[in-house]
Design a protein around this motif. Structure first.
Motif, PDB file in Angstrom:
ATOM      1  N   SER A  46     -31.888  17.670  41.173  1.00 30.30           N
ATOM      2  CA  SER A  46     -32.902  17.983  40.165  1.00 30.30           C
ATOM      3  C   SER A  46     -33.540  16.690  39.637  1.00 30.30           C
ATOM      4  O   SER A  46     -32.920  15.622  39.610  1.00 30.30           O
ATOM      5  N   THR A  48     -36.417  15.247  36.424  1.00 34.24           N
ATOM      6  CA  THR A  48     -36.819  15.572  35.058  1.00 34.24           C
ATOM      7  C   THR A  48     -38.336  15.613  34.954  1.00 34.24           C
ATOM      8  O   THR A  48     -39.000  14.600  35.157  1.00 34.24           O
ATOM      9  N   LEU A  49     -38.881  16.803  34.661  1.00 34.24           N
ATOM     10  CA  LEU A  49     -40.331  16.933  34.535  1.00 34.24           C
ATOM     11  C   LEU A  49     -40.759  17.333  33.137  1.00 34.24           C
ATOM     12  O   LEU A  49     -41.918  17.199  32.786  1.00 34.24           O
ATOM     13  N   HIS A  50     -39.825  17.855  32.326  1.00 30.84           N
ATOM     14  CA  HIS A  50     -40.241  18.501  31.078  1.00 30.84           C
ATOM     15  C   HIS A  50     -39.794  17.778  29.823  1.00 30.84           C
ATOM     16  O   HIS A  50     -39.823  18.334  28.746  1.00 30.84           O
ATOM     17  N   LYS A  51     -39.341  16.554  29.976  1.00 32.69           N
ATOM     18  CA  LYS A  51     -39.054  15.732  28.793  1.00 32.69           C
ATOM     19  C   LYS A  51     -39.268  14.278  29.187  1.00 32.69           C
ATOM     20  O   LYS A  51     -39.248  13.944  30.375  1.00 32.69           O
TER      21      LYS A  51
END
Ligand code: MN
Length: 269
Positions: A46, A48-51
């Motif tokens: 995974s 990190t795209l949203h923080k």
């Protein structure tokens, strides 16, 4: 000039496995550490795209290496570690993980995914794990990592390839020579246990031990069971080439005429 190695892991920057790895690698190489600030085992690949991703200077028990801790995943750490102002790397080493990464476990492993991300980014890489989660003996694996780093830098790795290394959890003088292996298979029995919360609602908890279904000759699982270090070459192209041909023969059957139909706008996943 000494080759430059980017080190990361999924057990977190303060883990004993990472410290042992850095101790050994910094004897021969310039080491840059970019690692998660806390444990990220089983986060897989995974990103990190949203923080916002944050990165702060850190220190590895007084060792003479440049180090940063991040709130990102192991795969994020590779991308962060390649930021131009950090100076680049010739090789990525991920680990030393507490606990084996064998067979299909590599798909869940943050340790292996960091090495896979390096392969995607065009850097040679290996992941290294000790086959015991509770009382891992990291020192022999650290020594082997240092040796393997020299070998990989010397022979190079093809684009898109990485090495998945597992070391048996034995005293150094009982560890047998490295074997080059293929991935075995471990299937997990009784995968989910259903329990009931205080409000009477069901919840589920992963449980069960791996049942080895292919631990035979030539597998990573078999090599570890026999006390050998296991090195499995892995490629990021997971295309199933034999199925590809079989499926291509069905392309005509898959070719339906698509229409807009009803309920459009409700079905976007
Ligand atoms: Mn881990």
């Amino acid at each position: 000039m000494a080759a430059r190695i980017l080190v990361t892991n999924d057990d977190g920057i303060h883990s004993a496995g990472l410290r042992t790895l850095v101790e050994h690698l910094c004897e021969d190489f310039e080491v840059l550490v970019v690692a998660p600030e806390r444990e990220q085992s089983a986060v897989g690949h995974s990103i990190t795209l949203h923080k916002p991703l944050r990165m702060q200077p850190a220190s590895i028990a007084g060792l003479p290496v440049k180090a940063f801790q991040t709130n990102g995943t192991p795969a994020d750490c590779i991308v962060l570690g390649m930021l131009a102002d950090l100076g680049g790397a010739d090789l990525v080493v991920s680990g030393i993980n507490a606990g084996a990464n064998l067979g299909e476990e590599i798909f869940y492993s943050g340790t292996v995914s960091a090495a896979a991300e390096a392969a995607i980014q065009g850097l040679p890489a290996f992941a290294i794990s000790v086959a015991d989660r509770e009382q891992p003996n990291f020192a022999p694996a650290g020594e082997f990592a240092r040796h393997l780093a020299h070998v990989v830098l010397d022979i190079g790795l093809p684009a898109g390839s990485l090495l998945n290394v597992n070391v048996p959890n034995l005293p150094a003088d009982e560890i047998r020579q490295a074997k080059v292996t293929r991935l075995g298979k471990r299937s997990y029995a009784n995968k989910l246990e259903q329990r009931t919360d205080p409000w009477g609602r069901p919840y589920y908890w992963f449980s069960g031990q791996p049942e080895e279904v292919d631990s035979g000759s030539g597998t990573d699982i078999g090599a570890i069971a026999d006390g050998h270090i296991s090195i499995t070459p892995v490629h990021i192209d997971i295309t199933d080439y034999s199925l590809l041909e079989k499926l291509q023969a069905q392309e005509e059957r898959l070719a339906i005429k698509l229409t807009e139909g009803v309920g459009d706008g409700q079905r976007h996943g």
